[in-house]
Write a protein that holds these residues in place. Structure first.
Motif, mmCIF file in Angstrom:
data_model
loop_
_atom_site.group_PDB
_atom_site.id
_atom_site.type_symbol
_atom_site.label_atom_id
_atom_site.label_comp_id
_atom_site.label_asym_id
_atom_site.label_seq_id
_atom_site.Cartn_x
_atom_site.Cartn_y
_atom_site.Cartn_z
ATOM 1 N N SER B 10 0.836 -1.205 0.000
ATOM 2 C CA SER B 10 0.000 0.000 0.000
ATOM 3 C C SER B 10 0.869 1.253 0.000
ATOM 4 C CB SER B 10 -0.969 -0.012 1.187
ATOM 5 O OG SER B 10 -0.271 -0.203 2.385
ATOM 6 N N SER B 11 2.052 1.192 0.620
ATOM 7 C CA SER B 11 2.867 2.405 0.598
ATOM 8 C C SER B 11 3.421 2.658 -0.803
ATOM 9 C CB SER B 11 3.953 2.386 1.679
ATOM 10 O OG SER B 11 4.854 1.364 1.428
ATOM 11 N N GLN B 12 3.685 1.576 -1.546
ATOM 12 C CA GLN B 12 4.117 1.770 -2.942
ATOM 13 C C GLN B 12 2.982 2.379 -3.779
ATOM 14 O OE1 GLN B 12 5.651 -1.597 -5.128
ATOM 15 N NE2 GLN B 12 7.514 -1.665 -3.892
ATOM 16 N N THR B 13 1.769 1.895 -3.542
ATOM 17 C CA THR B 13 0.609 2.439 -4.269
ATOM 18 C C THR B 13 0.473 3.934 -3.951
ATOM 19 O OG1 THR B 13 -0.494 0.305 -4.142
ATOM 20 C CG2 THR B 13 -1.886 2.193 -4.641
ATOM 21 N N ARG B 14 0.646 4.272 -2.672
ATOM 22 C CA ARG B 14 0.555 5.689 -2.278
ATOM 23 C C ARG B 14 1.649 6.521 -2.946
ATOM 24 N NH1 ARG B 14 -0.167 3.854 2.949
ATOM 25 N NH2 ARG B 14 -2.391 3.581 3.217
ATOM 26 N N ASN B 15 2.867 5.957 -3.025
ATOM 27 C CA ASN B 15 3.962 6.708 -3.656
ATOM 28 C C ASN B 15 3.696 6.956 -5.138
ATOM 29 O OD1 ASN B 15 5.355 6.954 -1.298
ATOM 30 N ND2 ASN B 15 6.638 5.143 -1.652
ATOM 31 N N ILE B 16 3.159 5.964 -5.808
ATOM 32 C CA ILE B 16 2.802 6.142 -7.228
ATOM 33 C C ILE B 16 1.726 7.232 -7.324
ATOM 34 C CG2 ILE B 16 1.704 5.039 -9.226
ATOM 35 C CD1 ILE B 16 3.038 2.366 -8.231
ATOM 36 N N GLY B 17 0.743 7.164 -6.441
ATOM 37 C CA GLY B 17 -0.315 8.172 -6.412
ATOM 38 C C GLY B 17 0.250 9.564 -6.187
ATOM 39 N N GLU B 18 1.193 9.665 -5.284
ATOM 40 C CA GLU B 18 1.786 10.970 -4.973
ATOM 41 C C GLU B 18 2.436 11.573 -6.213
ATOM 42 O OE1 GLU B 18 4.454 10.887 -1.646
ATOM 43 O OE2 GLU B 18 4.767 13.052 -1.687
ATOM 44 N N GLY B 21 -0.239 12.836 -8.422
ATOM 45 C CA GLY B 21 -0.787 14.070 -7.841
ATOM 46 C C GLY B 21 0.070 15.287 -8.154
ATOM 47 N N LYS B 22 1.378 15.092 -8.171
ATOM 48 C CA LYS B 22 2.298 16.221 -8.376
ATOM 49 C C LYS B 22 2.185 16.842 -9.767
ATOM 50 C CE LYS B 22 5.633 15.823 -4.792
ATOM 51 N NZ LYS B 22 6.604 14.900 -4.247
ATOM 52 N N VAL B 23 1.752 16.055 -10.770
ATOM 53 C CA VAL B 23 1.696 16.609 -12.132
ATOM 54 C C VAL B 23 0.282 17.073 -12.518
ATOM 55 C CG1 VAL B 23 3.693 15.318 -12.984
ATOM 56 C CG2 VAL B 23 1.416 14.303 -13.161
ATOM 57 N N LEU B 24 -0.648 17.031 -11.551
ATOM 58 C CA LEU B 24 -2.026 17.418 -11.885
ATOM 59 C C LEU B 24 -2.235 18.931 -11.819
ATOM 60 C CD1 LEU B 24 -4.018 14.661 -9.966
ATOM 61 C CD2 LEU B 24 -3.569 14.798 -12.427
ATOM 62 N N TYR B 144 -4.491 14.270 -21.745
ATOM 63 C CA TYR B 144 -3.749 13.698 -20.627
ATOM 64 C C TYR B 144 -2.535 12.885 -21.061
ATOM 65 C CZ TYR B 144 -7.304 15.477 -17.581
ATOM 66 O OH TYR B 144 -8.129 16.325 -16.905
ATOM 67 N N GLY B 145 -2.385 12.656 -22.372
ATOM 68 C CA GLY B 145 -1.222 11.957 -22.894
ATOM 69 C C GLY B 145 0.061 12.646 -22.476
ATOM 70 N N LYS B 146 0.050 13.956 -22.579
ATOM 71 C CA LYS B 146 1.225 14.753 -22.252
ATOM 72 C C LYS B 146 1.545 14.632 -20.759
ATOM 73 C CE LYS B 146 2.350 19.400 -23.330
ATOM 74 N NZ LYS B 146 1.725 20.671 -23.709
ATOM 75 N N LEU B 147 0.482 14.721 -19.980
ATOM 76 C CA LEU B 147 0.628 14.639 -18.535
ATOM 77 C C LEU B 147 1.185 13.274 -18.133
ATOM 78 C CD1 LEU B 147 -1.868 16.048 -16.048
ATOM 79 C CD2 LEU B 147 -1.288 13.665 -15.777
ATOM 80 N N LEU B 148 0.661 12.243 -18.760
ATOM 81 C CA LEU B 148 1.095 10.890 -18.434
ATOM 82 C C LEU B 148 2.557 10.692 -18.833
ATOM 83 C CD1 LEU B 148 0.313 8.171 -17.296
ATOM 84 C CD2 LEU B 148 -0.560 7.505 -19.523
ATOM 85 N N ASP B 153 8.144 9.828 -17.274
ATOM 86 C CA ASP B 153 9.554 10.225 -17.315
ATOM 87 C C ASP B 153 10.139 10.359 -15.922
ATOM 88 O OD1 ASP B 153 9.389 10.239 -20.008
ATOM 89 O OD2 ASP B 153 9.172 12.421 -20.211
ATOM 90 N N ASN B 154 9.245 10.618 -14.949
ATOM 91 C CA ASN B 154 9.703 10.885 -13.590
ATOM 92 C C ASN B 154 9.742 9.665 -12.697
ATOM 93 O OD1 ASN B 154 10.442 13.561 -13.045
ATOM 94 N ND2 ASN B 154 8.357 14.169 -13.613
ATOM 95 N N ILE B 155 9.260 8.543 -13.229
ATOM 96 C CA ILE B 155 9.063 7.415 -12.318
ATOM 97 C C ILE B 155 10.309 6.521 -12.222
ATOM 98 C CG2 ILE B 155 8.015 5.724 -13.887
ATOM 99 C CD1 ILE B 155 5.777 5.640 -11.578
#
Lengths: 332, 155
Positions: B10-18, B21-24, B144-148, B153-155
């Protein structure tokens, strides 16, 4: 003193007249009452649009049932949060208009605090300070309450509310909706320690978490493949016990930590028989006194609890101005 | 564009979510799908953190009350259609949330007969029992393609 209370925070539209904070003269709730609505039948209030249609006749019905004229009402009380923005707004605006038109005070009431107050409508001699546990479809919160106006927040759920856990658990077990009553009923025939479902460990000991329990039930059911009728009561009882266990342990711990002798439980899940039994049992062991509303109507959302608490707020001068706004995120 | 990730906790899921969230940005719409217990609320807890919602605000499941609102960089509207049927969903006034000043995140978006936004970010979560992990699929619709891409690139 007669207070007209209005509650529209979620699904229900409710209006009630309460005398001096203790005597319920009428308490009309749309989904529970037989009302001769202009458009017939009982309407679930899922959209604020529908609440807008009901609010007028629900208030009318509360006055008619009480046989009281609008001009005999001394103050208007209304839930202003927490809840769904659109739904809250209907009640708040209606209450403001009434308060203005009748030139009587307006009192904005916190829905969660009012759930605890529901107990005082049945027993006005409950002693402060107390530990308050609010359990429903939308809330699972613990408070330390010094008097009718002073609530310190201790903790709440980090994910699913316990009522939601019951509903989703029932969905996983294919038992239908609402899940609370059906799980309660089936569990009576089950062994509550048949399956060891997890209890969440929290950083703040007064916070709750039920999402892991839900996932664990879901995995259990997936692994078993087909659940037979015979094993269902054991699963339901063990699942219910995990919820009851967390609620009871944390509440007793809070009473110990705050050195209080009184516990009050409010909200729809307060109707669950296992939670009532277990809480009572543990309270007895620890010499604590525990209160639950006896009437189902005072456990679930209702306007009597709003009108009741408002009486004490009024006495302490806590009235609201006509600029009162709905606060969907109101905490405590 | 589609992106597939695996989360083992769950902490990995939260980190991916974070990171999402940062690029929204203001006005963005996200839809989440996945079974009960797949990790939708956990994912949203991370997204909210990425949007600057502090830990004092409890990001909880709004299944019963239908919507929660948090304050971050922008308002964050967290909706949940779990207990509604199609007609009830159609009757909801959610334009305020969808086209408002904040980010709107909708759990069980597949229950909407007609998704009111043409462009949105779809996040699907699947539990993988054999691996005891979650498969996270992020699909961009329209802009949202650009956003994704910036997220990938950041992951």
């Amino acid at each position: 003193m007669l207070i007209l209370g209005i509650e529209t925070s979620c699904d229900e539209t409710s209006a009630s007249i309460v005398k001096d904070g203790k005597t319920i003269i009428s308490n009309i709730i749309t989904s529970q009452d037989e009302i001769h609505a202009p458009f017939g039948g009982i309407v679930p209030e899922l959209a604020s649009r529908e609440q807008l249609e009901s609010i007028g006749w629900v208030v009318r019905e509360a006055l008619d049932k009480a046989n009281i004229q609008l001009n005999k009402i001394d103050a208007i009380a209304v839930t202003y949060g927490p809840g769904l923005a659109g739904s809250l707004l209907i009640g708040v605006e209606f209450a403001k208009a009434l308060s203005y038109a009748l030139s009587i005070p307006l009192i904005g009431v916190n829905h969660i605090q009012a759930h605890l107050y529901a107990n005082f409508l049945e027993d006005s001699k409950i002693k402060f300070p107390y530990i308050g546990l609010v359990i429903s479809g939308g809330h699972t919160s613990l408070f330390y309450v010094k008097d009718f106006l002073t609530y310190s927040f201790l903790g709440q759920t980090r994910d699913d509310a316990c009522g939601e856990a019951f509903d989703k658990g029932a969905q996983i077990l294919k038992l239908g909706y609402p899940g609370g009553p059906v799980i309660d009923r089936i569990s009576k025939k089950g062994n509550l320690s048949a399956i060891k479902f997890p209890r969440a460990k929290m950083k703040n000991p007064f916070d709750f978490s039920f999402s892991g329990l839900k996932t664990s039930l879901s995995r259990y059911v997936e692994k078993r493949g087909k659940i037979t009728k015979k094993e269902l009561p054991d699963i339901a009882a063990s699942f219910q016990e995990a919820i009851a266990d967390a609620l009871v342990k944390k509440t007793i711990l809070a009473a110990e930590y705050k050195k209080t002798n009184t516990i009050i439980v409010g909200g729809g899940v307060a109707a669950n028989s296992r939670i009532r039994f277990k809480m009572q049992q543990e309270a007895n062991k620890n010499n604590l006194k525990v209160y639950f509303p006896n009437q189902l109507k005072l456990c679930t959302d209702n306007a009597a609890m709003i009108a009741g608490l408002a009486y004490w707020m009024f006495k302490k001068g806590k009235t609201s101005s006509l600029t009162l706004d709905a606060k969907p995120n109101l905490s405590h | 564009m589609k992106l597939k990730l695996i989360s083992n906790s769950s902490s990995q899921t939260r980190n991916i979510g974070e990171k999402i969230g940062k690029v929204l940005n203001k006005g963005d719409v996200l839809g989440l799908t996945g079974n009960l217990g797949a990790g939708k609320t956990t994912m949203i807890q991370g997204i909210a953190r990425g949007l600057g919602v502090d830990s004092k605000q409890y990001v909880r499941s709004p299944s019963f009350v239908l919507a929660h609102q948090y304050e971050g960089k922008f308002p964050v509207y967290h909706m949940d259609l779990y207990r509604l049927n199609t007609k009830e969903i159609a009757d909801l006034d959610c334009e305020e949330y969808l086209f408002g000043e904040g980010v709107c995140i909708i759990e069980w978006i597949e229950k909407m007969h007609k998704i009111p936004a043409r462009e949105w970010l779809h996040i699907n979560l699947d539990f993988l029992p054999a691996e005891n992990a979650r498969k996270i699929t992020i699909e961009a619709k329209g802009k949202y393609g650009k956003l994704l891409k910036s997220f990938a690139d950041n992951i």
